[in-house]
Motif scaffolding. Structure first.
Motif, PDB file in Angstrom:
ATOM      1  N   ILE A 274       0.819  -1.202   0.000  1.00 11.56           N
ATOM      2  CA  ILE A 274       0.000   0.000   0.000  1.00 11.56           C
ATOM      3  C   ILE A 274       0.856   1.256   0.000  1.00 11.56           C
ATOM      4  N   ALA A 351      -4.995  -1.168   5.240  1.00  7.91           N
ATOM      5  CA  ALA A 351      -6.077  -1.411   4.276  1.00  7.91           C
ATOM      6  C   ALA A 351      -5.999  -0.461   3.083  1.00  7.91           C
ATOM      7  N   THR A 352      -5.689   0.811   3.346  1.00 10.06           N
ATOM      8  CA  THR A 352      -5.663   1.806   2.270  1.00 10.06           C
ATOM      9  C   THR A 352      -4.458   2.725   2.432  1.00 10.06           C
ATOM     10  N   LEU A 353      -4.149   3.456   1.380  1.00 11.24           N
ATOM     11  CA  LEU A 353      -3.069   4.435   1.437  1.00 11.24           C
ATOM     12  C   LEU A 353      -3.379   5.516   2.464  1.00 11.24           C
ATOM     13  N   ASP A 355      -5.010   5.137   5.248  1.00  9.13           N
ATOM     14  CA  ASP A 355      -4.700   4.582   6.572  1.00  9.13           C
ATOM     15  C   ASP A 355      -3.196   4.644   6.837  1.00  9.13           C
ATOM     16  N   TRP A 356      -2.412   4.333   5.807  1.00 10.91           N
ATOM     17  CA  TRP A 356      -0.954   4.382   5.947  1.00 10.91           C
ATOM     18  C   TRP A 356      -0.484   5.814   6.198  1.00 10.91           C
TER      19      TRP A 356
END
Length: 557
Positions: A274, A351-353, A355-356
């Protein structure tokens, strides 16, 4: 990109490094001799000098050098993108760390198991030794003080890890007796130890334990710090076979099982990376990737602390000189594998960019918590492991390795005080108990003197750890290079890594010097100058010796 390809490429490259490059290094450069009488046999005392099975010694060396750093560094460095972190870990492991670790063991083994600091006095000169000892002391002070803070924080944040972490000590004590007294074979001991350790991990979430929020004016984190240093002091005085060896050995097996589970989960779930491959939109205030990448990721690529362990405890337990390849180089491969796992967990465990990015909102974020959270998600999605249990498993991995590093680090710091006692003819300082008290006192003084009641003083000088640690690695490579030249052997395998490392480290020190000046942080500014001057002076001393050797003034038989 799918994390499966990253995993296969990384493991494949490191395997090739061990089976091909390390064989070349061992046979053609260091010329390891199976008939050489090692210091473990020459000075065997049952306490520090103990000839040890190479698999058990590998466990000691690997888990002592691993700690939390090969998790923290890569899990922070992915802020620049996962590709730069991946490349530095892989190439650093193969061409830097393995050569450095095996070389430090070989150099110490050939010189009566002297530490790298003491060895510098014999190989380079007394002035270089004095400067080197200062750098070594600072690195050990940083490692011990900061790892205590890291472990304490994890035990407070994940109290399900308390039972398995402290229960592992009891398991290690029993295993030590079984191995040393040869009551049970090594395979049976390994199986017993692993079953016991993972049973404790299963009990952790069922019986979480926590200290009082405050006691005698100390927070729960500060209480853990005091307890950890009390334990480390006792552990550093015990014979290595009682606790240090068995604990490190069983932790090494536990780590590889944990890595196998995590890698299996990656192969099954096939998560996407991700995080950006190259992050062109780093948060404001993030420093330049070059040279900071090469000091942010130390352990896992190359680390000066490894040389301290190699020449401090590992060389005193080497049964055969040829074991240095397996213990040193393969130990570096093990750490590189852990760093690879940290990169995948921190880059593919979200889960997603978005979130990162929420985690990596500023430089220095991520670290152990990103590894635990991201790795737990991968384990849950890949092999269906309960998230809480997965978090406990990964937290215990991080804490146990940080703990074994503290055990070894305090023992090494004790050796430093004892060596100073020998240098300055202070007989009382040459004794183990007073030297240990001085080591613990220095760490506690930094922890509570600089950090106040929460004991986090070690974090104050932590910004300089990466540069100081990498400087130490470069200086260790300098000592090994001088030895190779004196023996008339090719030196390029150590010279090229040390020139690269010293260049990046000095550049990072200068960059940090500007930062500390702008922040008006005069303490770190002054400390940075001390480390920078020491680096330059030691490099000049070594260059002078190399110049004399090049002219044929001296050759070691």
């Amino acid at each position: 990109m799918n994390a499966i390809f990253v995993l296969i490429a990384g493991i494949g490259a490191m395997a090739l490094g061990y089976f091909v490059y390390s064989k070349f290094i061992a046979e053609k450069i260091y010329r390891l001799d199976p008939n050489f009488r090692t210091p473990a046999h020459e000075f065997e005392d049952g306490v520090d000098f103990v000839p040890t099975n190479k698999y058990v010694l590998w466990g000691h060396h690997f888990t002592s050098v691993a700690g939390a750093a090969p998790i923290i560094g890569p899990a922070i460095a992915v802020i620049w993108g996962w590709v730069p972190a991946f490349l530095w870990v892989i190439f650093g492991t193969i061409f830097f760390a393995g050569v450095h670790d095996a070389g430090a063991i070989w150099a110490s083994n050939r010189n009566k198991a002297k530490s790298i600091g003491a060895l510098t006095g014999d190989i380079v000169g007394k002035r270089a030794r004095s400067l080197f000892m200062i750098v070594i002391f600072l690195v050990l002070l940083m490692v011990n003080a900061v790892f205590a803070v890291v472990i304490a924080g994890l035990l407070v944040d994940f109290n399900s890890a308390v039972i398995p972490v402290w229960g592992a000590i009891l398991v290690a004590l029993i295993i030590g007796q079984l191995i040393y007294r040869k009551l049970v074979g090594l395979l049976a001991v390994s199986i017993i130890g692993v079953i016991a350790l993972y049973s404790l991990i299963g009990l952790g979430p069922i019986f979480p334990l926590a200290l009082p929020e405050t006691f005698l004016g100390l927070s729960d984190r500060a209480q853990w710090i005091v307890i950890l240093f009390g334990y480390a002091a006792i552990a550093s005085l015990l014979p290595v076979w009682v606790l240090l060896q068995p604990r490190d050995y069983i932790n090494g097996i536990q780590l590889f099982i944990g890595l196998i589970l995590l890698y299996a989960a990656v192969l099954i779930a096939g998560p996407e990376m991700i995080a950006p491959a190259f992050n062109t939109d780093v948060p404001e205030g993030t420093p330049s990737m070059i040279p900071l990448l090469f000091v942010t990721i130390a352990c896992g690529a190359i680390s000066g602390f490894h040389g301290l362990v190699a020449g401090g405890t590992t060389s005193k337990q080497l049964d055969k000189e040829t074991d240095a390849r397996f213990v040193g180089y393969f130990g570096a491969i093990g750490e590189g594998s852990l760093s690879l796992a940290a990169i995948i967990a921190a880059a593919a465990g979200f889960a997603t960019l978005a979130d990162w990015q929420a985690v990596y909102h500023s430089f220095g974020q991520g670290g152990v918590n990103a590894f635990v959270a991201g790795g737990a998600n991968i384990l849950s999605n890949g092999i269906g492991l309960n998230v809480d249990l997965a978090q406990t498993l990964l937290t215990v991995m991080a804490v146990l390795f940080a703990g074994t590093t503290m055990d070894t680090g305090l023992r090494l710091q004790r050796y430093i005080f004892q060596e100073w006692g020998q240098i300055y003819n202070l007989k009382w300082m040459q004794k183990a108990a007073p030297a240990t008290l001085l080591a613990v006192g220095a760490c506690l003084l930094l922890a509570f003197g600089a950090g106040g009641a929460d004991g986090s003083g070690g974090l104050i000088i932590w910004p300089l750890f990466g540069t100081t640690n990498q400087l130490l690695a470069g200086l260790t490579l300098l000592v090994i290079t001088v030895m190779l030249v004196r023996l008339g052997r090719p030196m390029y395998v150590t010279l090229i890594p040390l020139l690269f490392l010293l260049t990046m480290t000095v550049a990072a020190l200068i960059m940090q010097l500007k930062t500390f000046y702008a922040q008006e942080n005069w303490f770190l500014f002054g400390l940075d100058i001390v480390v920078l001057i020491a680096a330059i002076l030691i490099a000049l001393e070594c260059a002078s010796v190399l110049n004399h050797l090049r002219k044929g003034d001296e050759k070691l038989e």
